[in-house]
Design an enzyme around this catalytic site. Sequence first.
Site, PDB file in Angstrom:
ATOM      1  N   HIS A  84       0.827  -1.213   0.000  1.00  8.68           N
ATOM      2  CA  HIS A  84       0.000   0.000   0.000  1.00  8.68           C
ATOM      3  C   HIS A  84       0.860   1.262   0.000  1.00  8.68           C
ATOM      4  O   HIS A  84       0.565   2.225  -0.698  1.00  8.68           O
ATOM      5  CB  HIS A  84      -0.930  -0.009   1.217  1.00  8.68           C
ATOM      6  CG  HIS A  84      -2.092  -0.921   1.065  1.00  8.68           C
ATOM      7  ND1 HIS A  84      -3.057  -1.074   2.046  1.00  8.68           N
ATOM      8  CD2 HIS A  84      -2.463  -1.747   0.053  1.00  8.68           C
ATOM      9  CE1 HIS A  84      -3.961  -1.951   1.641  1.00  8.68           C
ATOM     10  NE2 HIS A  84      -3.623  -2.370   0.432  1.00  8.68           N
ATOM     11  N   TYR A  94      -9.341   4.040   2.462  1.00 12.29           N
ATOM     12  CA  TYR A  94     -10.001   2.985   3.230  1.00 12.29           C
ATOM     13  C   TYR A  94     -11.496   3.244   3.372  1.00 12.29           C
ATOM     14  O   TYR A  94     -12.299   2.303   3.406  1.00 12.29           O
ATOM     15  CB  TYR A  94      -9.343   2.836   4.603  1.00 12.29           C
ATOM     16  CG  TYR A  94      -8.037   2.074   4.544  1.00 12.29           C
ATOM     17  CD1 TYR A  94      -8.015   0.689   4.657  1.00 12.29           C
ATOM     18  CD2 TYR A  94      -6.836   2.743   4.354  1.00 12.29           C
ATOM     19  CE1 TYR A  94      -6.822  -0.015   4.585  1.00 12.29           C
ATOM     20  CE2 TYR A  94      -5.640   2.049   4.288  1.00 12.29           C
ATOM     21  CZ  TYR A  94      -5.639   0.676   4.393  1.00 12.29           C
ATOM     22  OH  TYR A  94      -4.457  -0.023   4.320  1.00 12.29           O
ATOM     23  N   GLU A 136       0.850   1.695   8.184  1.00 11.50           N
ATOM     24  CA  GLU A 136       1.292   2.471   7.029  1.00 11.50           C
ATOM     25  C   GLU A 136       1.783   3.864   7.430  1.00 11.50           C
ATOM     26  O   GLU A 136       2.729   4.389   6.822  1.00 11.50           O
ATOM     27  CB  GLU A 136       0.155   2.544   6.004  1.00 11.50           C
ATOM     28  CG  GLU A 136      -0.080   1.182   5.340  1.00 11.50           C
ATOM     29  CD  GLU A 136      -1.457   1.009   4.737  1.00 11.50           C
ATOM     30  OE1 GLU A 136      -2.147   2.037   4.525  1.00 11.50           O
ATOM     31  OE2 GLU A 136      -1.853  -0.138   4.488  1.00 11.50           O
ATOM     32  N   GLN A 278      15.295 -13.725  -9.945  1.00 11.16           N
ATOM     33  CA  GLN A 278      16.625 -13.502  -9.385  1.00 11.16           C
ATOM     34  C   GLN A 278      16.862 -12.055  -8.970  1.00 11.16           C
ATOM     35  O   GLN A 278      17.818 -11.768  -8.228  1.00 11.16           O
ATOM     36  CB  GLN A 278      17.699 -13.912 -10.389  1.00 11.16           C
ATOM     37  CG  GLN A 278      17.820 -12.987 -11.591  1.00 11.16           C
ATOM     38  CD  GLN A 278      18.971 -13.361 -12.513  1.00 11.16           C
ATOM     39  OE1 GLN A 278      20.086 -13.570 -12.061  1.00 11.16           O
ATOM     40  NE2 GLN A 278      18.690 -13.485 -13.793  1.00 11.16           N
TER      41      GLN A 278
END
Length: 403
Positions: A84, A94, A136, A278
């Site tokens: 996020h 939200y 966050e 990788q």
Amino acid sequence: MTTAQKELIKATVPILREHGVALTTHFYSRMFKHNPELKNVFNMGNQGNGKQQLSLALAVLAYAEHIEDPSVLVSAVTKIGHKHVSLDIRPEHYAIVGQHLLASIKEVLGEGATDELIAAWAAAYQQLADLMTGLEKSLYSEAATKEGGWTGWRPFIVKQKVKESEEITSFYLYPSDGGKVADFLPGQYISVRLFLPELNLIQPRQYSLSSAPNGSYYRISVKRESGAGDEPDGMISNRLHDAVQEGDVLEVAPPAGDFTLDTAKQTPVVFISGGVGQTPLLSMLEYLASTESNREIVWVHGCRNRRVHAFNEPITTLEARHGRLQKHIFYDSLDEDMAVEGYYEGVVELDRLKEQALLQDADYYVCGPAPFIRKQFEDLAAMGVSREAIHYEEFGPANLVLS
């Protein structure tokens, strides 16, 4: 949340197991209809192939199953929080998501969506939203306060574009403001976003940082994603390969991700990758080399053939210079001149390496396509490696659960 509300959430688990993808598909369709601006935030490629709908369905199911103690989901929550932040998701998003999720539950369940059930899910969602925004906030603060750090999107100039193989090209990104770039943990990624005229949308994508931290630039190494069957060509990867040139400007979000090398350890490390998987492991390897680490290192990589194999020469040079690095390369088919030590025909089979890949007290870092990760995880477990010593990263929406 009340005990009664938690019981209501748990009662929806069977429904979520059977109809979770139908619910999340309806949710995304509804949200994009009413808030089309969010198409610039979400990966519309993963919307088209259904991966994002499945990922969200699995996340909602896991949350409902563990509603009594969401702390057991801390690893998954942390991974989502990093994603996020890399997409500049903010608290206001939200509220929008919650509105459409609750409306979707009502519309999909119909008469089964009682007022009590919707109230329970509203409380559950708010609990999760508070948890996520708190995490966050901390990640945003950390990103902003680093030397050379920032939040949101920052313009970077492509100063070098280097073809590493038939499929993989590296892009060296320098801040257009001439400033420094924030250090990162080896294994982390950045988000890059581009405007796609064919969609009339801005689209973000995450790419692993493929070099050691250096304070001056970020390097991403991007595989051209060619579609097959129902899978279309990669929209952003192809644009990067075909249209983006040296001197062009890309918008970049700060480094994020929790699949990282434990730099405090001095024990051995085994890197196991398939294809472009990788890239985060290459960052870890370069970090160990640049810090003159004395850790024992095993590099195991698999891909189709030498033509699509990127970074083989730099790693061969590192192997010659670093006294404790050994590499093992698996190709689907070997050319006639490749019957030499360290090259194997076929897919990556760790039991062919035996004690060369099983090192005492080692940590194993695995990255590649989901089937590749699952196979290596299961093979390592069968060889007696503990779950705690195996670390893996799945590119794209997280749909792989191993235990």
